[in-house]
Every structure is written in C-alpha cells, then in structure tokens.
Motif scaffolding. Structure first.
Motif, mmCIF file in Angstrom:
data_model
loop_
_atom_site.group_PDB
_atom_site.id
_atom_site.type_symbol
_atom_site.label_atom_id
_atom_site.label_comp_id
_atom_site.label_asym_id
_atom_site.label_seq_id
_atom_site.Cartn_x
_atom_site.Cartn_y
_atom_site.Cartn_z
ATOM 1 N N VAL A 805 0.775 -1.056 0.164
ATOM 2 C CA VAL A 805 0.027 -0.068 -0.048
ATOM 3 C C VAL A 805 1.072 1.523 0.097
ATOM 4 C CG1 VAL A 805 -1.577 1.473 1.345
ATOM 5 C CG2 VAL A 805 -1.884 -1.095 0.916
ATOM 6 N N THR A 806 1.900 1.167 0.775
ATOM 7 C CA THR A 806 2.787 2.300 0.898
ATOM 8 C C THR A 806 3.470 2.645 -0.575
ATOM 9 O OG1 THR A 806 3.467 2.103 3.028
ATOM 10 C CG2 THR A 806 5.003 3.200 1.774
ATOM 11 N N ASN A 807 3.778 1.576 -1.205
ATOM 12 C CA ASN A 807 4.153 1.853 -2.591
ATOM 13 C C ASN A 807 3.160 2.420 -3.608
ATOM 14 O OD1 ASN A 807 6.936 0.992 -2.033
ATOM 15 N ND2 ASN A 807 6.613 -1.156 -2.514
ATOM 16 N N ALA A 808 2.100 1.707 -3.417
ATOM 17 C CA ALA A 808 0.964 2.263 -4.125
ATOM 18 C C ALA A 808 0.657 3.850 -4.125
ATOM 19 C CB ALA A 808 -0.284 1.430 -4.095
ATOM 20 N N ILE A 827 -4.633 -14.906 0.033
ATOM 21 C CA ILE A 827 -4.120 -13.932 -0.930
ATOM 22 C C ILE A 827 -4.529 -12.490 -0.707
ATOM 23 C CG2 ILE A 827 -4.564 -13.430 -3.458
ATOM 24 C CD1 ILE A 827 -5.984 -16.445 -3.764
ATOM 25 N N CYS A 828 -3.409 -11.624 -0.858
ATOM 26 C CA CYS A 828 -3.396 -10.129 -0.812
ATOM 27 C C CYS A 828 -3.232 -9.709 -2.047
ATOM 28 C CB CYS A 828 -2.590 -9.789 0.290
ATOM 29 S SG CYS A 828 -2.451 -10.424 1.965
ATOM 30 N N GLU A 829 -4.166 -8.734 -2.447
ATOM 31 C CA GLU A 829 -4.367 -7.954 -3.812
ATOM 32 C C GLU A 829 -4.235 -6.506 -3.512
ATOM 33 O OE1 GLU A 829 -6.457 -11.311 -6.702
ATOM 34 O OE2 GLU A 829 -7.358 -9.148 -6.067
ATOM 35 N N VAL A 830 -3.244 -5.632 -4.054
ATOM 36 C CA VAL A 830 -3.251 -4.105 -4.165
ATOM 37 C C VAL A 830 -3.357 -3.731 -5.601
ATOM 38 C CG1 VAL A 830 -2.304 -2.247 -3.416
ATOM 39 C CG2 VAL A 830 -1.896 -4.127 -1.755
ATOM 40 N N SER A 831 -4.677 -2.883 -5.783
ATOM 41 C CA SER A 831 -4.707 -2.229 -7.154
ATOM 42 C C SER A 831 -4.525 -1.128 -7.159
ATOM 43 C CB SER A 831 -6.031 -2.968 -7.612
ATOM 44 O OG SER A 831 -7.184 -2.250 -6.627
ATOM 45 N N ASP A 832 -4.089 -0.532 -8.429
ATOM 46 C CA ASP A 832 -4.007 0.876 -8.465
ATOM 47 C C ASP A 832 -4.015 1.336 -10.116
ATOM 48 O OD1 ASP A 832 -1.387 0.957 -9.977
ATOM 49 O OD2 ASP A 832 -0.677 0.256 -7.945
ATOM 50 N N GLY A 833 -4.182 2.385 -10.395
ATOM 51 C CA GLY A 833 -4.477 3.089 -11.549
ATOM 52 C C GLY A 833 -3.159 3.296 -12.553
ATOM 53 N N SER A 834 -1.961 2.618 -12.003
ATOM 54 C CA SER A 834 -0.907 2.855 -13.024
ATOM 55 C C SER A 834 -0.299 1.425 -13.513
ATOM 56 C CB SER A 834 0.318 3.201 -12.119
ATOM 57 O OG SER A 834 1.589 3.281 -12.773
ATOM 58 N N SER A 835 0.184 1.371 -14.599
ATOM 59 C CA SER A 835 0.449 0.559 -15.318
ATOM 60 C C SER A 835 1.963 0.007 -15.193
ATOM 61 C CB SER A 835 0.176 0.528 -16.873
ATOM 62 O OG SER A 835 0.691 1.653 -17.574
ATOM 63 N N THR A 836 2.788 0.823 -14.403
ATOM 64 C CA THR A 836 4.146 0.570 -14.182
ATOM 65 C C THR A 836 4.165 -0.410 -13.075
ATOM 66 O OG1 THR A 836 4.438 2.859 -14.975
ATOM 67 C CG2 THR A 836 6.450 1.528 -13.602
ATOM 68 N N ALA A 837 4.907 -1.611 -13.379
ATOM 69 C CA ALA A 837 4.987 -2.481 -12.431
ATOM 70 C C ALA A 837 6.335 -2.242 -11.275
ATOM 71 C CB ALA A 837 5.167 -3.890 -13.170
ATOM 72 N N PRO A 838 6.251 -2.794 -10.129
ATOM 73 C CA PRO A 838 7.518 -2.277 -9.736
ATOM 74 C C PRO A 838 8.532 -3.696 -9.782
ATOM 75 C CG PRO A 838 5.793 -3.526 -8.095
ATOM 76 C CD PRO A 838 5.065 -2.948 -9.480
ATOM 77 N N HIS A 839 9.775 -3.216 -9.299
ATOM 78 C CA HIS A 839 10.817 -4.489 -9.780
ATOM 79 C C HIS A 839 11.572 -4.615 -8.330
ATOM 80 C CE1 HIS A 839 10.549 -3.900 -14.116
ATOM 81 N NE2 HIS A 839 10.629 -2.539 -13.876
ATOM 82 N N LEU A 840 11.591 -5.901 -8.255
ATOM 83 C CA LEU A 840 12.391 -6.353 -7.189
ATOM 84 C C LEU A 840 14.010 -6.136 -7.180
ATOM 85 C CD1 LEU A 840 12.225 -8.037 -4.529
ATOM 86 C CD2 LEU A 840 12.734 -10.308 -5.664
#
Length: 889
Positions: A805-808, A827-840
């Motif tokens: 959630v903090t990243n979103a 299962i935990c899901e966090v959705s947002d309106g951005s199409s940019t995926a984070p990288h590990l």
C-alpha cells in the motif's frame, strides 16, 4: 604286337557301332584308371599325414612322461641333460625334431644346436593351459606337422613343454617313393582292360554285322517312337484278332501278362467290351470303355495291308488320369482363390488379436475344422518375441463346435519341446502330425487332454510358424476332425502360405502397436497426470487415444490455477497423428503454461501462441511436417466475479450448461488455427451462475465417419441438456452417447462446474492517497484476520500489505484498493491506476529505501503483477496454517 596295334587303330577309325562301343569302353577304362591312381595318391598322402600327426603326438607324450625328465629340467644345465636324450629319442622314433621348451616357449633342446635358447615357432597357449596343440606350421626345419604337450609336476602344474613333429618333406618323400609303383600297376591294369575291351568290341561288331549308327537309328526309330516315346497304349493285332505286339503302356492299362502276345483278343483277360472291339477289327474313335478302375478311350484303325499281312492297330488313352489332372488343376485353382480371399479378409485392422482371430475365422471350415493361434506375449505388447522358450498365449480360436478340450483364448501355454508347436516355433519349420492317435510325442504337453482330443475326433494337425521379416511371432495350428482324410504334404504348403500371409499382417499390427504404445506413453506423459488443487471449479475430464489405425493425435487439455483464485481451462488439438503430433502438443502445452504464468488475457495468450507456432514452423527442417492446423481454446474463470473470459483459435465452441439444464454453445468469436494468421484474436466475457458447467472438447468427440460434425454437435448439446448431474456423470453420459466403437481420432473432454467465491471469504478496502491510510488498512486487516481465525498470520499479512500500500500511495495513481481472499492460500491484492510494475532489487546498506518488495518476496510464497484495463494488481500468496478449514467442497 605291332600288328595288333595297327588293327586297333583301324578299328577305332571305322564309324560302326562296334567301334564306337570299343572307343567308349576304352575311354571309360582310362578314366577309371586315372581316377584310381589319383585316389591312391591322395589316400597315400592323407595316410602319411595322419601317421605323421599320430607319431608326433605319441612321441611328444611319451617323452613328456619319461622318467627323469622333471629332474633334468630342474638341473643347473637342462640342455646338457636333455639334448642327448632328446636326439636319441628323435632318431629312435623316426620324427624330424623333438624339442623341449620352457612354458614361455624358449627351446631347451633342438636337432640344430644353434636354435637352442631361441623362441619356439608355433602355438603353445593351449599346452601351457594343460591341453594339447596339433598343428601344421613353418618352423626352422621347414613346414611340419607337430604336436605340443605339457610336462606336469606331481601337483599337476605345467612346468615345461615338449614338441615333436615330422616335416612335410619327409611325408612327401614317402609318397614319391610309392608313386612309381602305383603308376606301374595302373599302366598294367590299363593294358589288360584295353585288351579285354578290344575283344568285346570285335564280338559286338560281328553281331551287328557292321551296321553304322545311322542305319541302326533308322531301323529302330519308328519302333521306339511308337512303343516307348508315346504316353498311350499301343496294340497290334493280325487279321485273325491275335495280339502281335503290346507296348509297356498297354500292358499297364490292361494288366496284360507276359504271355499275352500270340493269343486271341477274346482269350485275353480283358473287359468284354474291349475284347469284342479288338476282335472285331472295326474302326473306333475315342470310344470310352471301363477296364477295371480305369476309363480308357480306345481308337482302332485297320492297317493298310499292301503286300503284307492284314491287321489292326489300337491305341488306348487313360482318361482317368486326365480327370485326375483336371481335378488337381481345379484344386490348385481353388487354393489360389482361397489365398486371394485370405488377402482380402485377413488383416483388415492394425490389431494383433483381431488379425489373429480373422485368420482363425477364415480357415474354418474352408481348410480346417479347428484353428488356434498362439503368440508370444511380447508380440501383444508390440515387442519382438524372445526365442528362448515356447511360452505363448492363445489369442484366437475358431472351430466347428465348442465342446473340445482345446485351450481357450487368453491361456498362457508353456509348450514342451516335443510338441509340434514348440518345434515349429523353435525351428521355423511347419510340422505335420498326420496321425494324432499314434501319440508320437505331441501328447506330452497334457496326456489327459491329448486323449480327450483324440476321443473328440481330432485326428491330424499342422503347426505352422508365423514368421515375417525373419521374426517368428507364434504358431497357428490347424486341426482336422470331420473330414476322415488326414492332412497331407500338399496341405502343409497351403498352411504355410496362409500363415505367411497372416504373419505379415500380424507383424504390421505388432509394429503399429509398438509405435502406438510409444506415442500414447509420450502423449500421456505430456498430459496432466492429476488435477491441480483449486476451489473455483469442480472438474472432470476424459482422454481417449485413437484406436482405428491412424495412431494417437495431438489432442490435449489443461487446468491451470492462476493468482486471485482464478482458473484457466485449455483444450487444444494438433492436426496429425503419431509421435510428431504428440511432441508438438507437449511444446504447445508448455508454452501455454509459461504464457499463463504472465497473467495474460486469453486473446493476448493466443496471439503469443500463434507467433510461437509460426517460429516453430520456420525452425523445423524440410523433413518435418509443419504444425499448421493446431487449434486451441483458452477460458479464464474468476470465482470472485463469476466472469468467464474465452478466446479460441480455430477450435470448436464450448458448451455452457446452466443450472436449470439448458445447454447452448458459447458464442466465442472464431479465429484461424495457430500459425496461420498473425492477427489478434477476439474474446468474449460471460457471467456464469454458480453451478453452471463449461464443457470443452476436441473434434474427435463429435466428428466420425458415420455422422456429420453438425449432427455430432447437436447430439452433444442434447446430451448435455440435463440438470443435476455431476461433472463425472456428465463425462460418462457424453461418452456413452457419442463415443464411436473405434475412434479414428483422439478425444479430449473437460467438464468444469463453476463455484462462486463467498463474500465471507473476501474483504475489500478503498485506500485514500495519504500516508495515514496505511495504518487504517493495517487495523482493518487485523480485525479481519481475527474473524477468520488467522491471528498467527496477522503480523506477516500486515507487513506485506503495509509495503504494497505504501508503494501504491507513493508511486502509483488512484484509485488504490486492497482485497484479501481466504482460499486454499491467503491472497493479498493491491490494485492501483498505474500500469508501471515495481521491480524487485536488493538495496545496499547505505540506501534508505528499496527493501519493500524484497521483504514481500521473503514473507510470501508467491507474488506477481497482472494488468487490468484500468491499471495493475500486485498480489501475494501465503500458506494457511495446518488445520485451517479450507474450501475443499
């Protein structure tokens, strides 16, 4: 003497019968004398060589066992002790050399002292091992026949070797001394024989009165042609009806005695009709008369008297034999037709047992009253049989009746070596048992059963091996009972031809069975072995490989669990059959697994699969058929929304069965088969009520030679239109209604009944775009976890959601939403309106951030990102504690 030789040359120069006989006899005598001389010379040489071998062996063995030999070998100078003794023994025994040597082949003694200490020329290995060597080799004294024997001590160990031999020059010399004597004796015999032959020729000349060959030939030509060359009986009668001459054929046909000439025809022991005809002298043309058990066609004509005596000439022809030949031709023609029909009726399928049964069905009752076919067990599995034993399984039986003690199909029979079946299987030769009641050895298999067979009337049999391409696969046995005549050698030929024709088809079926088994094993290894665990669908499936001779195809299916409790259903078909189709199917199935792990939409997944097939075709060599014609149907079901998204590439439409039992085809837009277009595919979304069934299948289920595909589709829809059946029951009902007797194509069937995700198992929160919202989310998660009885997992879940959630909030766009799902995993899901995926990434010790996703990856079993039309969803999965109730349903 000179006058005699002159007369002899004169006689040889005259071309008369007597002179020619003399010349021929003289030539024969000369050849016999020459042959005798050559035989004597060869025999003398052979005897000399045999004597040389025996003498060399006897001398070697005698010297090897001579007293004091072992002491001399252990003396400080064995050569000094043994050389005189060896030379004395050599001269006394008449051999050319006597050599004592070490076990390494170093000579201790030799007739030529210069050779002592050198290596022996010849074979010593068997003698060192305790054996005897007998050979002819070229040594220091020239070619010789020799023997090498071991010298053993008291313990039986070989301590030295003794070799004795006679040179071939000595043997040849004996023969050369004998040769003059042989030649002299031969010359004397030739002179005596020539003198006797001359006397015989002179007497023959006086008896033939000096006639030449031409005169003699002309005088006897007509007589020989009439009496001996023709295959008809000839009778010559005088004007009084008295028999003057009868040839051999006439004597045989009429059974005339040696005193028949000179007697009247009516006095002969003939049938009355023939006797009257011969006595009458009337002309006759092909009159048929019975003479004993023969039918004779009689022709009679009067001779032209001229200046000679009057009379008649009668000819006799045995029409019984003609009828017999005609009957044999008819039998041969019938057998040819039988073999032709066998080629049409045996081998209609590529099935070993069915082909064997066709052989038995064809031969009864046309050729035999009972037929049994026994094959080695490996043949039934498509393997090559072993020739080590005669254990065979009875795979076919046919008889004119069933009440016989013959073994029934399915029985594994261990034939004993004396049975015709075992003999034929081992040797590859057909075995005829013409009189089973004689019990010549076939009964040892089962004496009591053998007596029962004979009592049942079975009196003869033929055991013919089934051999094709050098491989003996089994034995076919023909039994006879109703026909009283036993099998004959002519029947053996027919049995072998029937067995040979059937063996080729059985071998083809065996090879097909092997290839089919390999392809099925490959295909089944590439198909799902067990259904994956998931709660979204209740799934049942069936897979049936083709059986009608075309081999397994490329049909396949899969059930793939996806993040968010979703499930993907896949059904595909690679056009073609065999190993290549099965291997291609495995490649496509692997590709679908890889693409689905990226959480692609169905249309996007099919587009990537289409591109993959195109690349596969481009990479394949020209010898490999392309994958053109592969089809696929991909369906994605979300139990949370009950939304099913489907796309298809050249595949048949799925059937949707609603809870009330209504069945209809889903209107999924059709796309071209994979590898043909490169165009995007279309999708359709359907919201399915809970308890609906989604039926996916391949064309082998609805398409068959006996019905059109539209008829099959309608029959499928009617069969599915029934409420209240489980997926397993639905699969059984569909196969019972649509499955052909022998499917010509693979069949894949998947029935999936939908389930909905209960609201009590999900929790959703909208998150404001502010840092304080993170705390509120954590508090809400804590309460929800307590309600679900997952307090132990609460801390980990709070940590994971806090980071996501903090990243979103920090990097993504609104709206931000959190969903928690309790399924087989948390299962935990966090959705947002951005199409940019984070990288590990792994943060350095001096970095202030960059550890969020690293912590998420550490605490979650799985995590990933999937894209939606409005943005993206980052999801994680955590295992539930052991003992937590899940939704197995």
């Amino acid at each position: 003497m000179a006058g005699f030789l002159g007369r002899l040359r004169s006689a040889l120069s005259v071309r008369t019968v007597a002179r020619q006989v003399f010349s021929l006899q003289a030539a024969i005598v000369v050849l016999l004398v020459v042959a005798a001389v050559v035989a004597l010379v060869l025999q003398s040489r052979a005897d000399s060589a045999r004597e040389a071998r025996n003498r060399s062996l006897a001398v070697a063995e005698t010297f090897a066992s001579a007293p004091g030999l072992q002491e001399a070998l252990t003396a400080p100078d064995p050569t000094a002790a043994l050389q005189p003794r060896a030379e004395e023994a050599r001269k006394a025994s008449g051999v050319d050399f006597l050599v004592v040597m070490t076990t390494d082949g170093i000579r201790i003694t030799h007739p030529n002292p210069a050779q002592i200490g050198r290596h022996y020329i010849g074979t010593t290995g068997p003698a060192v091992a305790g054996g005897i060597v007998r050979e002819t080799v070229t040594g220091t004294l020239g070619p010789s026949t020799r023997a090498v024997v071991p010298v053993t001590d008291a313990q039986g160990d070989v301590i030295a070797l003794v070799a004795a031999g006679v040179t071939l020059e000595s043997v040849s010399g004996v023969v050369d001394h004998q040769l003059p004597l042989l030649l002299g004796a031969a010359a004397a015999a030739l002179a005596v024989a020539t003198f006797g032959t001359a006397l015989v020729g002179r007497r023959l000349r006086r008896q033939t009165r000096g006639l030449g060959p031409a005169e003699m030939t002309r005088m006897y030509e007509h007589h020989d042609a009439v009496l001996h060359a023709v295959r008809e009986g000839v009778l010559i009668l005088d004007g009084d009806g008295r028999l003057v001459l009868a040839n051999d054929e006439a004597r045989r046909l009429l059974d005339l005695g040696p005193d028949a000439e000179g007697r009247l025809a009516l006095e002969l022991d003939l049938s009355p009709d023939i006797a009257r005809l011969l006595a009458s002298g009337r002309p006759a043309t092909d009159e048929v008369h019975l003479a004993g058990d023969r039918l004779l066609a009689v022709n009679q004509r009067p001779t032209d008297p001229g200046d000679g005596p009057s009379g008649t000439v009668a000819t006799l022809r045995d029409t019984t034999e003609l009828q017999t030949v005609t009957g044999r031709a008819t039998v041969a023609q019938e057998r040819l037709k039988l073999l032709f029909d066998a080629g049409l009726e045996i081998g209609t399928s590529l099935d070993v047992e069915r082909t064997s049964q066709e052989l038995a069905d064809f031969a009864v009752p046309r050729f035999a009253d009972f037929v049994t076919v026994d094959l080695a067990d490996p043949v039934l599995r498509g393997e090559e049989p072993s020739q080590s034993g005669a254990a065979m399984r009875r795979v076919a039986f046919r008889g004119v009746r069933d009440d016989t003690p013959l073994y029934r199909p399915g029985k594994l029979i261990h034939f004993v070596p004396s049975t015709p079946q075992s003999l034929g299987y081992a040797s590859g030769e057909t075995v005829l048992e013409a009189d089973m009641a004689a019990f010549t050895g076939w009964q040892t298999q089962d004496p009591e059963r053998a007596r029962g067979l004979v009592e049942a009337g079975i009196h003869s049999m033929i055991a013919a091996p089934l051999r094709a391409r050098g491989v003996i696969m089994g034995v076919v046995t023909f039994w006879r009972s109703r026909k009283p005549e036993p099998f004959e050698h002519d029947d053996v030929t027919l049995a072998e031809q029937l067995a040979a024709r059937a063996a080729v088809t059985i071998d083809n079926a065996r090879r097909f069975t092997r290839e089919h088994t390999m392809a099925v094993a490959l295909q089944r290894s590439l198909l799902p072995r067990a259904l994956p665990e998931q709660n979204a669908l209740e799934v049942a499936h069936r897979y049936l490989p083709a059986q009608a001779g075309s081999g397994v195809g490329g049909d396949w299916f899969d059930i793939i669990p996806l993040p968010g409790a979703r499930v993907a259903l896949v059904v595909g078909d690679v056009v073609g059959h065999g190993l290549h189709a099965a291997a291609t199917m495995g490649r496509l199935r692997t590709a679908v697994h890889n693409f689905s792990s990226l959480d692609m939409a169905p249309d996007e997944l099919l587009w990537h699969l289409d591109e993959l097939v195109t690349r596969i075709d481009q990479d394949e060599s020209g010898d490999v058929a392309p994958v053109t014609g592969a089809t696929c149907l991909y369906a994605l079901y979300d139990p949370g929304t009950r939304l099913c998204t489907m796309a298809r590439a050249g595949h048949l439409e799925p059937v949707v069965v609603r809870p009330d039992g209504s069945a209809s085809f889903a209107a999924v837009p059709g796309g071209p088969p994979l590898g043909l277009s490169g165009l995007p595919f279309e999708t359709v979304e359907m919201r399915l009520p809970e308890g609906s069934s989604l039926v996916l299948y391949t064309d082998g289920l609805v398409e068959d030679r006996t019905r059109d595909i539209d008829e099959g589709l309608e029959l499928l829809r009617r069969t599915l239109a029934r409420p209240g059946r489980s997926p397993e029951q639905t699969c059984d009902a569909v196969l019972n209604a649509l499955l052909p007797d022998r499917p010509s194509d693979d069949i894949a069937l998947v029935v999936a009944r939908t389930r909905a995700l209960d609201d009590a198992r999900t929790a959703t929160w909208d998150v404001a775009s502010e840092p304080a919202a993170v705390g509120r989310v954590r508090a809400a998660v804590t309460r929800t976890m307590a309600e679900w009885g997952l307090e132990e997992e609460s801390f980990t879940t709070e940590l994971i959601l806090s980071e996501l959630v903090t990243n979103a909030i920090r990097y993504a766009a609104e709206p931000v939403r959190v969903r928690l799902i309790r399924d087989r995993a948390l299962i935990c899901e966090v959705s947002d309106g951005s199409s940019t995926a984070p990288h590990l990434r792994r943060a350095a010790t001096t970095d202030e951030g960059g550890r969020g996703l690293f912590l998420v990856a550490q605490f979650a079993d799985r995590w990933g990102t999937r894209y939606t039309a409005d943005g993206k969803i980052i999801w994680t999965e955590q295992p539930l504690p052991t003992g937590t109730p899940d939704d197995d349903r």
